[in-house]
Motif scaffolding. Structure first.
Motif, PDB file in Angstrom:
ATOM      1  N   PRO A 569      11.660   6.106   3.817  1.00 47.44           N
ATOM      2  CA  PRO A 569      11.767   7.398   3.125  1.00 47.44           C
ATOM      3  C   PRO A 569      12.857   8.310   3.691  1.00 47.44           C
ATOM      4  O   PRO A 569      13.332   9.207   3.008  1.00 47.44           O
ATOM      5  CB  PRO A 569      10.384   8.017   3.315  1.00 47.44           C
ATOM      6  N   ALA A 570      13.227   8.100   4.955  1.00 46.34           N
ATOM      7  CA  ALA A 570      14.308   8.853   5.583  1.00 46.34           C
ATOM      8  C   ALA A 570      15.113   7.881   6.432  1.00 46.34           C
ATOM      9  O   ALA A 570      14.618   6.814   6.820  1.00 46.34           O
ATOM     10  CB  ALA A 570      13.757   9.995   6.442  1.00 46.34           C
ATOM     11  N   LYS A 571      16.346   8.227   6.711  1.00 44.75           N
ATOM     12  CA  LYS A 571      17.226   7.326   7.432  1.00 44.75           C
ATOM     13  C   LYS A 571      16.627   6.929   8.782  1.00 44.75           C
ATOM     14  O   LYS A 571      16.226   7.772   9.572  1.00 44.75           O
ATOM     15  CB  LYS A 571      18.591   7.981   7.641  1.00 44.75           C
ATOM     16  N   ASN A 572      16.533   5.617   9.000  1.00 47.66           N
ATOM     17  CA  ASN A 572      16.024   5.041  10.246  1.00 47.66           C
ATOM     18  C   ASN A 572      14.549   5.343  10.501  1.00 47.66           C
ATOM     19  O   ASN A 572      14.076   5.209  11.629  1.00 47.66           O
ATOM     20  CB  ASN A 572      16.859   5.502  11.446  1.00 47.66           C
ATOM     21  N   PHE A 573      13.830   5.743   9.458  1.00 48.73           N
ATOM     22  CA  PHE A 573      12.378   5.927   9.575  1.00 48.73           C
ATOM     23  C   PHE A 573      11.706   5.014   8.554  1.00 48.73           C
ATOM     24  O   PHE A 573      11.882   5.170   7.353  1.00 48.73           O
ATOM     25  CB  PHE A 573      11.978   7.378   9.314  1.00 48.73           C
ATOM     26  N   VAL A 609     -11.967 -17.751  15.618  1.00 47.72           N
ATOM     27  CA  VAL A 609     -12.036 -16.421  15.017  1.00 47.72           C
ATOM     28  C   VAL A 609     -11.257 -16.431  13.715  1.00 47.72           C
ATOM     29  O   VAL A 609     -10.098 -16.872  13.671  1.00 47.72           O
ATOM     30  CB  VAL A 609     -11.455 -15.342  15.963  1.00 47.72           C
ATOM     31  N   LYS A 610     -11.922 -15.927  12.670  1.00 38.70           N
ATOM     32  CA  LYS A 610     -11.217 -15.714  11.411  1.00 38.70           C
ATOM     33  C   LYS A 610     -11.233 -14.220  11.150  1.00 38.70           C
ATOM     34  O   LYS A 610     -12.305 -13.610  11.099  1.00 38.70           O
ATOM     35  CB  LYS A 610     -11.880 -16.467  10.264  1.00 38.70           C
ATOM     36  N   GLN A 611     -10.047 -13.631  10.990  1.00 40.58           N
ATOM     37  CA  GLN A 611      -9.978 -12.179  10.981  1.00 40.58           C
ATOM     38  C   GLN A 611      -9.021 -11.666   9.915  1.00 40.58           C
ATOM     39  O   GLN A 611      -7.882 -12.111   9.799  1.00 40.58           O
ATOM     40  CB  GLN A 611      -9.516 -11.661  12.352  1.00 40.58           C
ATOM     41  N   PHE A 612      -9.528 -10.684   9.124  1.00 41.75           N
ATOM     42  CA  PHE A 612      -8.680  -9.981   8.164  1.00 41.75           C
ATOM     43  C   PHE A 612      -8.406  -8.583   8.708  1.00 41.75           C
ATOM     44  O   PHE A 612      -9.328  -7.853   9.081  1.00 41.75           O
ATOM     45  CB  PHE A 612      -9.373  -9.883   6.803  1.00 41.75           C
ATOM     46  N   ASP A 613      -7.124  -8.211   8.743  1.00 42.14           N
ATOM     47  CA  ASP A 613      -6.710  -6.912   9.264  1.00 42.14           C
ATOM     48  C   ASP A 613      -5.850  -6.182   8.244  1.00 42.14           C
ATOM     49  O   ASP A 613      -5.029  -6.793   7.544  1.00 42.14           O
ATOM     50  CB  ASP A 613      -5.885  -7.071  10.552  1.00 42.14           C
ATOM     51  N   LEU A 614      -6.035  -4.862   8.203  1.00 44.10           N
ATOM     52  CA  LEU A 614      -5.120  -3.976   7.499  1.00 44.10           C
ATOM     53  C   LEU A 614      -4.363  -3.173   8.546  1.00 44.10           C
ATOM     54  O   LEU A 614      -4.951  -2.738   9.547  1.00 44.10           O
ATOM     55  CB  LEU A 614      -5.876  -3.031   6.556  1.00 44.10           C
ATOM     56  N   SER A 615      -3.073  -2.975   8.323  1.00 43.57           N
ATOM     57  CA  SER A 615      -2.297  -2.256   9.337  1.00 43.57           C
ATOM     58  C   SER A 615      -1.301  -1.313   8.681  1.00 43.57           C
ATOM     59  O   SER A 615      -0.805  -1.562   7.579  1.00 43.57           O
ATOM     60  CB  SER A 615      -1.552  -3.231  10.250  1.00 43.57           C
ATOM     61  N   THR A 616      -1.050  -0.215   9.387  1.00 39.36           N
ATOM     62  CA  THR A 616      -0.020   0.751   8.994  1.00 39.36           C
ATOM     63  C   THR A 616       0.872   0.974  10.208  1.00 39.36           C
ATOM     64  O   THR A 616       0.386   1.284  11.302  1.00 39.36           O
ATOM     65  CB  THR A 616      -0.639   2.090   8.557  1.00 39.36           C
ATOM     66  N   THR A 617       2.170   0.803  10.013  1.00 37.34           N
ATOM     67  CA  THR A 617       3.117   0.905  11.119  1.00 37.34           C
ATOM     68  C   THR A 617       4.210   1.905  10.770  1.00 37.34           C
ATOM     69  O   THR A 617       4.786   1.854   9.677  1.00 37.34           O
ATOM     70  CB  THR A 617       3.759  -0.462  11.422  1.00 37.34           C
ATOM     71  N   LEU A 618       4.490   2.810  11.705  1.00 42.21           N
ATOM     72  CA  LEU A 618       5.588   3.763  11.578  1.00 42.21           C
ATOM     73  C   LEU A 618       6.631   3.420  12.646  1.00 42.21           C
ATOM     74  O   LEU A 618       6.294   3.309  13.828  1.00 42.21           O
ATOM     75  CB  LEU A 618       5.101   5.199  11.773  1.00 42.21           C
ATOM     76  N   ILE A 619       7.871   3.251  12.219  1.00 45.21           N
ATOM     77  CA  ILE A 619       8.943   2.882  13.138  1.00 45.21           C
ATOM     78  C   ILE A 619      10.097   3.864  12.966  1.00 45.21           C
ATOM     79  O   ILE A 619      10.607   4.027  11.854  1.00 45.21           O
ATOM     80  CB  ILE A 619       9.442   1.443  12.890  1.00 45.21           C
ATOM     81  N   TYR A 620      10.504   4.480  14.051  1.00 47.75           N
ATOM     82  CA  TYR A 620      11.616   5.431  14.013  1.00 47.75           C
ATOM     83  C   TYR A 620      12.676   4.957  14.994  1.00 47.75           C
ATOM     84  O   TYR A 620      12.399   4.767  16.182  1.00 47.75           O
ATOM     85  CB  TYR A 620      11.129   6.834  14.380  1.00 47.75           C
TER      86      TYR A 620
END
Length: 831
Positions: A569-573, A609-620
């Motif tokens: 949404p913004a440069k390098n974010f 182990v069988k595992q379902f994950d949801l993830s949200t990652t913010l990288i700047y």
């Protein structure tokens, strides 16, 4: 036709005799070379200085009948030039019998006291500024940039060699470098024209790229990225100038008096401004310094012209020469504007005078300055698209007007030459070799497929034994809006095939909306990173290393499927939202158990182990520069910081997922250029897991049982030696780039580089998580009572390619099989 040939010959003849070229060596009466002697055409500002070996080359478009050679402590010598081209001159300077009144003269090192050159330097510091445009509220200017790569030191032996048999036509038109006097052949040329706008009141600037044109290796992403990173912007008024990831002390630096000798050499009018000429050269060898001279105005103390040449003794690899030249326009008494910036680098395996190499040249010309035109803030937010197809398809009329500096004959012919070369099979073979070594992929243009990565072909670990891997990817060009990639692998001990398949699709270029997904079934070492392995195609060196320390048997079978949506949404974010399904089980259960308490399983124990994950990652990543607008842009610099925040939610029951939990992770990595003291890399990682999870979902403090130095790991820790659900780690590594070794007489000539490191980790592991993984056959402990720490000392640049680190463990010495000391190393080609 004959008349035309006569005219062409006459013009060429006149052109030849409108130039003056001189070259040779300056020595003292004993025959020893005189380094840093001043060479100048009289009554001009055109000059140079001799290199460390006393050699020089000077060229001018004007005609001169004399050249003057001078150096502190010697009598100046004026030599008549009997012809326009004067090579292989040997000039003997006699020792001076007098001293200058203004300066206490010493041969070589100059006094810091009562030195008028240093008095002028202090006035430069007092009045220095970032740039002339900073003196105005608003500004704009045109910018033309030309980057060129050439083969150099071309002689008859090279032309007749087997290497270029059948390619002799390449050498029909050769030119001579005005800096080194060597013949060269252009092989790559990129031109760019842009318009820059800035507002100093709101501290903003934007650059609209209006045209871009390339020939040569423009389609190869690795070479293009190298070119982009090679020539970063710099300001000669800064204390340190960064080139090739090294910080050179600027001759205008406030620390310059401790680094350079300064000599007030001359004074004259330049553009109706009285200017002083100051020669400078380094006080010590093997440091990252320049030699050269500059002209400075007498009232504003602004630089009118400066040249900088890296000394041959400087601790830098694969670069024989670096020459920089800047010219400034005088607008009025208080404003000097940058007019032209030229940089030449001579890349070579050897620094010997006659060694062959490649020139890298950048010329930037600035013109059409305008000031104090107010524009609304929205104007600066509306950035142009540098990858607009129209930018790359400008016609000859556009380039005729855009070139603020005309191409010479060789540069004009490079487009035709490269088009011809690409049809020659032998040249294509050479190109393919360079391409494969640079990218690791074998290009098959007919199918638009690359085979590789060749560097991942062989590996070894305790579970698979010897392992081979082969892969491929689609590749139509570096700006592909979609890419498919996959691999197959086989282990000769477990006799099993592994595979990975990944796809990425760029849905919207403006917001960089990317849809990606993939599947992987393989063996991996999870204990080498604090973050989960969600990279479908990646593989850590820990599970592929041919040699390890101790038993490398704590490996995991992983069956992974992922899908994610990413946007910028913004440069390098970047924001990434995704989900994954993982099945994890030990690859060697007898040696490394991932069993955990499971009341619902037969016997109350589960091994998988069988595992379902949801993830949200913010990288700047502020300051990151990339090239290409496709689904996989290429980074062109590594001096930017990275801030990452990741939230993971494990969902029990969905797709037979086993655990409910939440995990939050934060990391911050920052490189620091510490002036002339080298480069410090720091990183901090924090994380916490909420909920009860088994060993395979916990956070492992990254160990390293390989013989490779891997940043962000602990080389004296075994894999899974510390396991946590709450953690904090710190890594500090400083490379002095030879700053200390250059002061030691015996070591300075080896150009070694010293590296020091300090690492620490703290963590906790709850009783509930320990109990859940109680069937595991390895100790479960965290560094809670005291921070675990290590330190290391390293020596880099051994034979220019090798680095060795000596690693020491600070505490927890009573742990089973604790490694108090270890040696790791890396190979690499670094400047």
């Amino acid at each position: 036709m004959k008349r035309l040939l006569v005219v062409v010959f006459f013009l060429s003849f006149c052109s030849l005799f409108s130039q003056t070229k001189v070259g040779g060596i300056v020595v003292d009466p004993s025959g020893s070379p005189v380094a840093f002697a001043n060479i100048i055409f009289p009554n001009s500002t055109e000059g140079t200085i001799t290199n460390d070996n006393g050699r020089f080359y000077l060229e001018s478009d004007n005609t001169y009948s004399k050249v003057v050679i001078s150096f502190i402590g010697y009598e100046s010598k004026e030599i008549e030039l009997t012809q326009k081209v004067n090579y292989n001159m040997e000039i003997v300077l006699e020792e001076s019998t007098q001293q200058l009144k203004e300066v206490v003269v010493y041969t070589g090192k100059q006094s810091k006291k009562n030195n008028p050159a240093i008095d002028i330097l202090k006035k430069i510091w007092a009045k220095k500024r970032e740039n002339g445009v900073r003196k105005f509220k608003q500004y704009q200017y045109d910018k033309y940039e030309k980057i060129e790569f050439d083969l150099n030191t071309i002689d008859s032996a090279l032309i007749k060699s087997k290497l270029f048999r059948g390619l002799e036509f390449m050498f029909e038109n050769l030119d001579t470098s005005r800096v080194t006097g060597k013949t060269y052949l252009p092989m790559f040329l990129n031109e760019g024209f842009s318009r820059v706008y800035g507002d100093n009141e709101i501290e903003t600037e934007k650059e609209d790229v209006l045209g871009n044109k390339s020939s040569g290796f423009d389609g190869h992403q690795s070479i293009t990225a190298f070119v982009e990173d090679l020539y970063s912007d710099y300001d000669v008024y800064d204390n340190y100038l960064k080139f090739f990831d090294k910080s050179f002390t600027s001759p205008l630096s406030k620390t310059g008096v401790d680094t350079y000798n300064y000599v007030l050499s001359d004074s004259t009018y330049i553009d109706n401004k009285w200017c002083y000429n100051i020669i400078y050269y380094p006080r010590r060898k093997n440091e990252l310094t320049f030699k050269g001279d500059f002209w400075v105005a007498d009232t504003t103390y602004a630089i009118k012209k400066i040249n900088l040449q890296v000394t041959k003794s400087a601790n830098i690899n694969w670069v024989k020469e670096v020459y920089i030249e800047q010219e400034f326009d005088v607008v009025n008494d208080s404003v000097f504007l940058l007019k032209r910036d030229y940089m030449l680098s001579d890349f070579s395996f050897s620094k010997k005078e006659k060694s062959r190499g490649i020139y890298g040249k950048r010329t930037t010309v600035y013109d059409n300055y305008q000031f104090n035109t107010t524009r609304p803030p929205e104007f600066y937010k509306a950035e142009s698209d540098p990858y607009d197809p129209r930018v790359f398809s400008r016609d000859t009329t556009f380039w005729k007007n855009a070139r603020l500096e005309n191409l010479n004959e060789d540069e004009s012919g490079i487009f035709k030459l490269l088009d011809t070369l690409k049809t020659v099979p032998k040249f294509r073979t050479y190109y393919d070799i360079v391409s494969i070594l640079g990218s690791g992929y074998v290009e098959i243009d007919k199918w638009n497929i690359d085979i590789g990565d060749i560097y991942s072909t062989f590996g070894f670990n305790d579970a698979e034994g010897t392992r081979i891997r082969a892969g491929a990817r689609t590749y139509f060009g570096q700006n592909d809006t979609w890419r498919l990639e996959g691999y197959m692998a086989y282990g000769f001990s477990d006799k099993k095939f592994k595979h990975g398949l990944s796809g990425k699709f760029l849905l919207d270029r403006k917001s960089r909306l990317i849809l990606s997904g993939g599947h992987r079934r393989d063996i991996e070492q999870l204990g080498v990173s604090l973050t989960a392995t969600n990279d479908v195609l990646g593989r850590s060196i820990a599970s592929s290393s041919l040699v390890t320390v101790g038993a490398n048997n704590r490996l995991t079978n992983i069956n992974l499927s992922t899908a994610s949506l990413e946007m910028e949404p913004a440069k390098n974010f970047r924001v990434r939202i995704g989900g994954s399904v993982r099945t994890l089980a030990s690859a060697l259960p007898d040696d490394f158990s991932l069993d955990y308490i499971d009341p619902e399983a037969p016997g109350g124990i589960s091994s998988e182990v069988k595992q379902f994950d949801l993830s949200t990652t913010l990288i700047y990543t502020p300051g990151r520069r990339t090239i290409g607008y496709g689904v996989e842009p290429v980074n062109v610099n590594d001096d930017y910081s990275t801030v990452l925040l990741n939230y993971t939610k494990g969902v029990r029951g969905f797709l037979e997922s086993d655990f409910d939990y939440e995990k939050i992770q934060f990391s911050y990595r920052q490189p620091w250029q510490i002036g002339g003291f080298g480069r410090l890399t720091s990183s901090v990682e924090l994380g916490k897991t909420f909920g009860e999870v088994p060993l395979s979902l916990l956070s492992v403090v990254p160990g390293n049982q390989t013989l490779f130095s891997l940043y962000n790991t602990f080389p004296n820790l075994d894999f899974y030696e510390f396991v946590t659900d709450t953690y904090a780690t710190l890594h500090l590594e400083h490379n002095f780039n030879g700053r200390l070794f250059s002061r030691i007489p015996i070591l300075r000539n080896w150009n070694l580089r010293e590296i020091v490191g300090l690492r620490g980790a703290w963590g906790q592991l709850s009783d509930e998580n320990i109990a859940l993984s109680a069937p595991a056959n390895i100790p479960l402990m965290a560094p809670e009572d005291q921070i675990y720490w290590e330190y290391s000392f390293g020596i880099g640049n051994i034979f220019k390619i090798l680095r060795i680190d000596f690693n020491f463990r600070g505490n927890y010495l009573d742990n089973p099989d604790a490694r108090r000391f270890g040696v790791t190393g890396t190979f690499g080609f670094n400047f």
